[in-house]
Every structure is written in C-alpha cells, then in structure tokens.
Design a protein around this motif. Structure first.
Motif, PDB file in Angstrom:
ATOM      1  N   MET A   1       0.835  -1.196   0.000  1.00 46.63           N
ATOM      2  CA  MET A   1       0.000   0.000   0.000  1.00 46.63           C
ATOM      3  C   MET A   1       0.873   1.250   0.000  1.00 46.63           C
ATOM      4  N   ASP A   2       0.492   2.236  -0.766  1.00 50.43           N
ATOM      5  CA  ASP A   2       1.192   3.522  -0.775  1.00 50.43           C
ATOM      6  C   ASP A   2       1.121   4.135   0.614  1.00 50.43           C
ATOM      7  N   SER A   3       2.304   4.595   1.114  1.00 50.09           N
ATOM      8  CA  SER A   3       2.343   5.159   2.465  1.00 50.09           C
ATOM      9  C   SER A   3       1.472   6.400   2.585  1.00 50.09           C
ATOM     10  N   GLY A   4       1.152   7.025   1.441  1.00 46.57           N
ATOM     11  CA  GLY A   4       0.323   8.220   1.483  1.00 46.57           C
ATOM     12  C   GLY A   4      -1.160   7.919   1.438  1.00 46.57           C
ATOM     13  N   ASP A   5      -1.530   6.634   1.267  1.00 47.83           N
ATOM     14  CA  ASP A   5      -2.934   6.251   1.188  1.00 47.83           C
ATOM     15  C   ASP A   5      -3.448   5.957   2.599  1.00 47.83           C
ATOM     16  N   SER A   6      -4.422   6.733   3.055  1.00 46.59           N
ATOM     17  CA  SER A   6      -4.929   6.559   4.419  1.00 46.59           C
ATOM     18  C   SER A   6      -6.214   5.748   4.473  1.00 46.59           C
ATOM     19  N   THR A   7      -6.680   5.247   3.323  1.00 45.82           N
ATOM     20  CA  THR A   7      -7.971   4.572   3.289  1.00 45.82           C
ATOM     21  C   THR A   7      -8.029   3.416   4.266  1.00 45.82           C
ATOM     22  N   GLY A   8      -7.015   2.554   4.238  1.00 46.21           N
ATOM     23  CA  GLY A   8      -7.006   1.398   5.120  1.00 46.21           C
ATOM     24  C   GLY A   8      -6.896   1.777   6.587  1.00 46.21           C
ATOM     25  N   ARG A   9      -6.231   2.852   6.862  1.00 45.66           N
ATOM     26  CA  ARG A   9      -6.015   3.266   8.241  1.00 45.66           C
ATOM     27  C   ARG A   9      -7.276   3.838   8.879  1.00 45.66           C
ATOM     28  N   THR A  10      -8.199   4.328   8.075  1.00 45.47           N
ATOM     29  CA  THR A  10      -9.397   4.963   8.637  1.00 45.47           C
ATOM     30  C   THR A  10     -10.584   4.023   8.712  1.00 45.47           C
ATOM     31  N   ASP A  11     -10.464   2.809   8.173  1.00 41.51           N
ATOM     32  CA  ASP A  11     -11.560   1.853   8.255  1.00 41.51           C
ATOM     33  C   ASP A  11     -11.840   1.509   9.716  1.00 41.51           C
ATOM     34  N   GLY A  12     -13.070   1.614  10.117  1.00 40.38           N
ATOM     35  CA  GLY A  12     -13.454   1.218  11.465  1.00 40.38           C
ATOM     36  C   GLY A  12     -13.168   2.232  12.546  1.00 40.38           C
ATOM     37  N   VAL A  13     -12.708   3.424  12.169  1.00 39.52           N
ATOM     38  CA  VAL A  13     -12.376   4.415  13.192  1.00 39.52           C
ATOM     39  C   VAL A  13     -13.610   4.827  13.984  1.00 39.52           C
ATOM     40  N   ARG A  14     -14.731   5.021  13.288  1.00 41.57           N
ATOM     41  CA  ARG A  14     -15.948   5.446  13.980  1.00 41.57           C
ATOM     42  C   ARG A  14     -16.343   4.438  15.071  1.00 41.57           C
ATOM     43  N   ALA A  15     -16.333   3.160  14.721  1.00 40.92           N
ATOM     44  CA  ALA A  15     -16.703   2.131  15.694  1.00 40.92           C
ATOM     45  C   ALA A  15     -15.696   2.068  16.836  1.00 40.92           C
ATOM     46  N   TRP A  16     -14.431   2.235  16.500  1.00 38.20           N
ATOM     47  CA  TRP A  16     -13.384   2.225  17.531  1.00 38.20           C
ATOM     48  C   TRP A  16     -13.580   3.371  18.527  1.00 38.20           C
ATOM     49  N   LEU A  17     -13.859   4.564  18.004  1.00 38.09           N
ATOM     50  CA  LEU A  17     -14.060   5.709  18.878  1.00 38.09           C
ATOM     51  C   LEU A  17     -15.296   5.536  19.744  1.00 38.09           C
ATOM     52  N   ARG A  18     -16.367   4.978  19.159  1.00 33.15           N
ATOM     53  CA  ARG A  18     -17.590   4.762  19.929  1.00 33.15           C
ATOM     54  C   ARG A  18     -17.358   3.767  21.063  1.00 33.15           C
ATOM     55  N   GLY A  19     -16.390   2.881  20.890  1.00 28.23           N
ATOM     56  CA  GLY A  19     -16.127   1.854  21.891  1.00 28.23           C
ATOM     57  C   GLY A  19     -15.236   2.297  23.032  1.00 28.23           C
ATOM     58  N   LEU A  20     -14.636   3.484  22.932  1.00 24.42           N
ATOM     59  CA  LEU A  20     -13.757   3.963  23.995  1.00 24.42           C
ATOM     60  C   LEU A  20     -14.589   4.401  25.198  1.00 24.42           C
ATOM     61  N   GLU A  21     -14.145   4.015  26.387  1.00 24.81           N
ATOM     62  CA  GLU A  21     -14.871   4.382  27.602  1.00 24.81           C
ATOM     63  C   GLU A  21     -14.687   5.861  27.901  1.00 24.81           C
ATOM     64  N   VAL A  22     -15.747   6.520  28.319  1.00 27.75           N
ATOM     65  CA  VAL A  22     -15.694   7.922  28.730  1.00 27.75           C
ATOM     66  C   VAL A  22     -16.225   8.037  30.154  1.00 27.75           C
ATOM     67  N   PHE A  23     -15.768   9.068  30.854  1.00 32.05           N
ATOM     68  CA  PHE A  23     -16.181   9.305  32.235  1.00 32.05           C
ATOM     69  C   PHE A  23     -16.020   8.035  33.069  1.00 32.05           C
ATOM     70  N   ALA A  24     -14.817   7.477  33.015  1.00 32.80           N
ATOM     71  CA  ALA A  24     -14.552   6.219  33.702  1.00 32.80           C
ATOM     72  C   ALA A  24     -14.689   6.361  35.214  1.00 32.80           C
ATOM     73  N   GLY A  25     -14.442   7.555  35.712  1.00 32.22           N
ATOM     74  CA  GLY A  25     -14.659   7.848  37.122  1.00 32.22           C
ATOM     75  C   GLY A  25     -13.615   7.250  38.048  1.00 32.22           C
ATOM     76  N   PRO A  26     -13.836   7.352  39.351  1.00 36.50           N
ATOM     77  CA  PRO A  26     -15.034   7.947  39.967  1.00 36.50           C
ATOM     78  C   PRO A  26     -15.099   9.455  39.759  1.00 36.50           C
ATOM     79  N   LEU A  27     -16.276   9.951  39.385  1.00 37.02           N
ATOM     80  CA  LEU A  27     -16.429  11.358  39.068  1.00 37.02           C
ATOM     81  C   LEU A  27     -16.605  12.193  40.337  1.00 37.02           C
ATOM     82  N   ALA A  28     -16.226  13.443  40.242  1.00 38.79           N
ATOM     83  CA  ALA A  28     -16.371  14.352  41.370  1.00 38.79           C
ATOM     84  C   ALA A  28     -17.838  14.717  41.570  1.00 38.79           C
ATOM     85  N   TYR A  29     -18.128  15.247  42.739  1.00 34.16           N
ATOM     86  CA  TYR A  29     -19.498  15.665  43.065  1.00 34.16           C
ATOM     87  C   TYR A  29     -19.596  17.179  42.957  1.00 34.16           C
TER      88      TYR A  29
END
Length: 228
Positions: free
Chosen positions: A1-29
């Motif tokens: 693959m051409d090093s300048g081609d990002s097509t393969g690198r961006t496949d599945g990024v949306r799903a990967w980002l959606r799967g990252l945990e947010v506000f893992a906590g414990p959160l402040a009051y």
C-alpha cells in the motif's frame, strides 16, 4: 500500500471511537445550588482538587482566539494567575496569538480535568499588563524558556533543526552575558471574563452545568443553571 494512502487506516475508526470508555470515574461531586456568589473561589477549589487528584498539568488550558481570516485558532498554554481581575497567561506579542489579540482582544479559555469529569470555560476580553509586570514574568522563566522568547520567531517556517539550535545557542549566550530582559515583546495578558461555566460530567449524561454571567466587571455575577 502507498504510504500516502490513508484509506485502510481509517476503516473502522468510527466504531473504535464509539467503543472507547468515557467518564470512567469515579467522578467528582458538584451541587450547583450551593455554589458561591463569586466564581474565582470555586475555580480555585476545582483546580486544587484536580491537582490533588493527580491530574497532569492541571493548570494547562486551551486558549482560543480569532485568527486573521476570521476563523478560530486554539492552542494549549499554562495559567499564570487568577484573581478578581481575571485569568492571566503570557505570550510573545508577535506570535500568532499575540497578533490576533492585538486586533481582536477577545478570547476563551477551556480547562479540562478528565479524572474528575470536569471542565471550566472562561470567555471575555483580554488586555495586556503593564510592561514591568510582563518583564517580571519573563525573568521568572527558566533560562532556556527565556532564550526561546528571545528568538522571537514563533510559528515561522523553519529551514532546519541546525538553524534553530544555532539561534538558541546565540540567545542563551546573550542572556548569560546580560540577564536583563532583552525582549520587549513578552506580554502578560489578563482575560476579564463575562461568562464562566462550570461543567460536571455525569455517567447518565445528565451533566451539571452552572454559568456565571455579567456584562460589566463592576456588576455582580448572575448564576444560571444550564440544560445538559
């Protein structure tokens, strides 16, 4: 693959980002109904709690300005001070942010402390401090940081690392021979806020938000809870 081609690198990024945990906590009051009349004390309490919780670089903030073309511009700086006059930061007057503030003296600051699920947003007008205060701030910096200021070429195109290193050595030599501030462009700025929002994350997404508002620095602060 051409090093300048990002097509393969961006496949599945949306799903990967959606799967990252947010506000893992414990959160402040945070109970907005018990917040003080003045936001400075609350901000300092939150900052101290962030430091105590081990948030790295808890005094780091995103400074947002208006660029020459009218678009937004942002970068991360460190808070210098905060008091009744406002939030302070420093920059080279000939840097992009310095030039932008000279034309449009309005800015926003954003603090984010993920370990506590908190952010603070500050927005208002910006004024430069007197020259003696800016000089004192410059003298308080490390020698290497002062040398970088002496270069006075922030964000310009760089031909090579060797060019940069030579200029830095020359600046260090000048400072060692004469410690007095050589740059008259280093500027301490104060942002006088018109809006300050305190935002506390909630795992159910019912985030708690409290905004302090005023139209004039002489006016008392008005407090308003906001919808998530």
């Amino acid at each position: 693959m051409d090093s300048g081609d990002s097509t393969g690198r961006t496949d599945g990024v949306r799903a990967w980002l959606r799967g990252l945990e947010v506000f893992a906590g414990p959160l402040a009051y945070f109970d907005p109904t018990t917040a003080p009349a003045d936001p400075v004390g609350l901000f300092l309490d939150w900052l101290r709690e962030a430091v105590a919780a081990g948030v790295p670089d808890a005094h780091a903030m995103t400074l947002s300005t208006v660029a020459e073309d009218g678009g937004p511009d942002a970068r991360v700086l460190f808070l210098k001070n905060v008091d009744g006059a406002g939030w302070q930061f420093a920059a080279h007057a000939r840097s992009p942010k310095g030039r932008q503030l000279a034309v449009r003296p309005h800015a926003a600051l954003t603090f984010y402390w993920p370990l506590l699920g908190r952010q603070v947003r500050v927005r208002g007008t910006v004024e430069p401090a007197p020259a003696d205060q800016s000089s004192a701030d410059l003298l308080a910096r490390s020698v290497s940081a002062r040398a970088e200021v002496e270069l006075g070429r922030q964000s310009e195109h760089l031909k090579s690392a060797e060019e940069r290193d030579l200029a830095l050595r020359e600046a260090l030599a000048r400072i060692e021979s004469d410690p007095a501030p050589g740059s008259q462009q280093w500027t301490l700025y104060t942002l006088s806020p018109a809006h300050i929002e305190f935002w506390q994350a909630d795992k159910s997404r019912l985030h708690k938000r409290l905004r302090y508002e005023r139209t004039d620095p002489a006016d008392p602060w008005q407090r308003h809870m906001l919808w998530p």
